[in-house]
Enzyme design. Structure first.
Site, PDB file in Angstrom:
ATOM      1  N   ASP A  25       0.964  -1.013   0.154  1.00 20.97           N
ATOM      2  CA  ASP A  25      -0.071   0.070   0.020  1.00 20.97           C
ATOM      3  C   ASP A  25       1.184   1.217  -0.012  1.00 20.97           C
ATOM      4  O   ASP A  25       1.583   1.452   1.085  1.00 20.97           O
ATOM      5  CB  ASP A  25      -0.838  -0.022   1.038  1.00 20.97           C
ATOM      6  CG  ASP A  25      -1.612   1.186   1.477  1.00 20.97           C
ATOM      7  OD1 ASP A  25      -1.450   2.198   0.599  1.00 20.97           O
ATOM      8  OD2 ASP A  25      -2.664   1.336   2.491  1.00 20.97           O
ATOM      9  N   LYS A  82       3.241  11.089  -3.807  1.00 23.75           N
ATOM     10  CA  LYS A  82       2.148  10.559  -4.350  1.00 23.75           C
ATOM     11  C   LYS A  82       1.302  11.775  -5.048  1.00 23.75           C
ATOM     12  O   LYS A  82       0.931  11.288  -6.185  1.00 23.75           O
ATOM     13  CB  LYS A  82       1.253   9.893  -3.638  1.00 23.75           C
ATOM     14  CG  LYS A  82       0.389   8.898  -4.232  1.00 23.75           C
ATOM     15  CD  LYS A  82      -0.339   7.801  -2.998  1.00 23.75           C
ATOM     16  CE  LYS A  82      -1.447   6.980  -3.815  1.00 23.75           C
ATOM     17  NZ  LYS A  82      -2.020   6.272  -2.655  1.00 23.75           N
ATOM     18  N   GLU A 180      -7.086   0.744  -4.855  1.00 29.54           N
ATOM     19  CA  GLU A 180      -7.174   0.589  -3.338  1.00 29.54           C
ATOM     20  C   GLU A 180      -8.459   0.081  -3.045  1.00 29.54           C
ATOM     21  O   GLU A 180      -8.646  -0.695  -2.075  1.00 29.54           O
ATOM     22  CB  GLU A 180      -6.831   2.040  -2.730  1.00 29.54           C
ATOM     23  CG  GLU A 180      -5.360   2.389  -3.088  1.00 29.54           C
ATOM     24  CD  GLU A 180      -5.000   3.765  -2.653  1.00 29.54           C
ATOM     25  OE1 GLU A 180      -5.750   4.523  -2.291  1.00 29.54           O
ATOM     26  OE2 GLU A 180      -3.729   4.219  -3.122  1.00 29.54           O
ATOM     27  N   ASP A 202     -12.789   5.912   2.394  1.00 29.41           N
ATOM     28  CA  ASP A 202     -11.306   5.903   2.586  1.00 29.41           C
ATOM     29  C   ASP A 202     -10.770   7.262   3.094  1.00 29.41           C
ATOM     30  O   ASP A 202     -10.824   8.373   2.154  1.00 29.41           O
ATOM     31  CB  ASP A 202     -10.469   5.612   1.457  1.00 29.41           C
ATOM     32  CG  ASP A 202      -8.891   5.357   1.637  1.00 29.41           C
ATOM     33  OD1 ASP A 202      -8.466   5.856   2.664  1.00 29.41           O
ATOM     34  OD2 ASP A 202      -8.241   4.986   0.880  1.00 29.41           O
TER      35      ASP A 202
END
Ligand code: ADP
Ligand code: MG
Length: 391
Positions: A25, A82, A180, A202
């Site tokens: 992850d 990211k 994800e 999330d």
């Protein structure tokens, strides 16, 4: 009779050295790695018993370090890399991005000026992946033969390709990139149950993502996605720090404010398990005051932001042309969903108890490790997984 030992390319020649397939992850705030061992997923720990690794890369004149940066030396620190990967400068400027150093653009690629060198987001990301690979290699004492890396469902082709390039640079063989939310659904084993429509909520450190999935005979379709790329636990920290600053009549300089911000993160986390927490400002070099913060105080402070996430979730549901009662399961992902108020609000808003028994910090890496195991061909389970994303 002669026995021939045949070994597949990419697999270890040494029969004593086992090959492992890991799930990664690669998060904006934290990254982690998991692996299947004796048919169950295990999140790997480093030598300090840590399993969540801050996605922070520090460059010094002669070294590169991954993880929390506590020193105040001459260094260039990249956080949330990211947000940069696979994007050009034009994209980034729209998002009011922050760079810790000068940068330029060459052939549509952003490059940072790091101690006379030009470094790309792909290279910085590869340092995080290298770190995870090393931890896996050390704890498993085997060869890391391949991996599955998760990416947000909304990642476009350029962002996905850049993630693969970073993996290649770190010496990792990518079996597949996995969305994800799909990884979270796999972690809960929903692919083998008669469950079809799933909402994945999330809430991480700096981003909120919500996705609606349709699981059907091994085909995982992302029906719709949405979110807010600048909403997450960091905002809760800032609001709580502001509150404490006002409540205690503090007038802080930049350095003390930063210390308070870091301290407040601890308060926030302990408020997830306790009804009230008393402040100990002497911990950050300030005069202590006899004040405690209750869960109720905190809930009020974050109420508007939590409501905002619910509204976004409802819109994403609407985009998937679904009604609330058509959702079979809601899955909670991301460290911030450990705040009890968030779970409560989701439950009352959607009138359904969300799944949260798998640690929401780990659930994506766990799903990735299950998928890696299946793709390695070493699992009994067959999961023909087609992970389809909307355009
Ligand atoms: P990302 O996916 O963006 O990398 P994570 O899922 O790791 O992020 O979430 C990190 C966020 O979760 C941080 O804001 C952190 O403070 C928050 N968090 C972690 N543990 C808890 C907890 N027990 N209670 C509330 N928030 C938490
Ligand atoms: Mg995450």
């Amino acid at each position: 009779m002669a026995l021939l030992q045949i070994s597949e390319p990419g697999k270890s020649q040494d029969p004593h050295k086992k090959s492992y397939y890991i799930g990664i992850d690669l998060g904006t705030t934290n990254s982690l790695v998991a692996v299947m061992q004796n048919s169950s997923p295990v999140v790997l720990k480093d030598e300090f018993n840590k399993e969540l690794f801050p996605s922070i890369v520090t460059y010094r004149e002669n070294s590169i370090e991954v993880g929390e940066n506590k020193s105040n030396d001459e260094s260039i620190v990249f956080r949330s890399i990211k947000r940069f990967i696979g994007k050009n400068l034009e994209d980034l400027k729209k998002e009011h991005f922050y760079s810790p150093c000068d940068y330029l653009e060459e052939n549509n690629i952003v490059k940072f000026k790091v101690f006379e060198k030009l470094i790309t987001p792909i290279e910085i990301t590869s340092e995080i992946l290298k770190h995870l690979k090393n931890i896996s290699h050390e704890t498993l004492a085997g060869e890391i033969a391949g991996c599955v890396i998760t990416v947000p469902a909304y990642f476009d082709d350029a962002q996905r390709q850049a993630t693969k390039d970073a993996a290649a640079l770190s010496g990792l063989k990518v079996l597949r990139l996995l969305n994800e939310p799909t990884a979270a659904a796999i972690a809960y084993g929903l692919q083998s149950k008669k469950i079809s429509k799933v909402m994945v909520y999330d809430l991480g450190g700096g981003t909120f993502d919500v996705s609606i999935l349709d699981l059907n005979d091994g085909i995982f379709k992302v029906l719709s996605t949405g979110g807010d790329s600048s909403l997450g636990g960091d905002d809760f920290d800032n609001i709580l720090a502001d509150h404490i600053e006002k409540l205690c009549n503090l007038n802080l300089n930049e350095e003390s404010r930063h210390k308070l911000y870091l301290y407040v993160k601890e308060i926030k986390k302990s408020l997830s398990d306790n009804n009230a927490v008393s402040l100990n400002l002497s911990k950050i070099g300030l005069k202590n005051k006899d004040i405690s913060i209750t869960q109720k105080d905190f809930n009020l402070l974050i109420n508007d932001l939590v409501k905002k996430t619910l509204k976004i979730s409802k819109n994403v549901l609407h985009d998937a042309k679904l009604e609330i009662d058509e959702i079979d399961e809601i899955i909670l992902v991301g460290g911030s969903t450990r705040t009890p108020y968030i779970k409560q609000m989701i439950e009352s808003y959607f009138n359904k108890e969300p799944l949260s028994n798998i640690n929401p910090d780990n659930v994506v890496a766990i799903g990735a490790s299950i998928q890696a195991d299946i793709l390695s061909g070493e699992s009994d389970e067959e999961l023909l997984l087609l992970d389809v994303i909307p355009l």
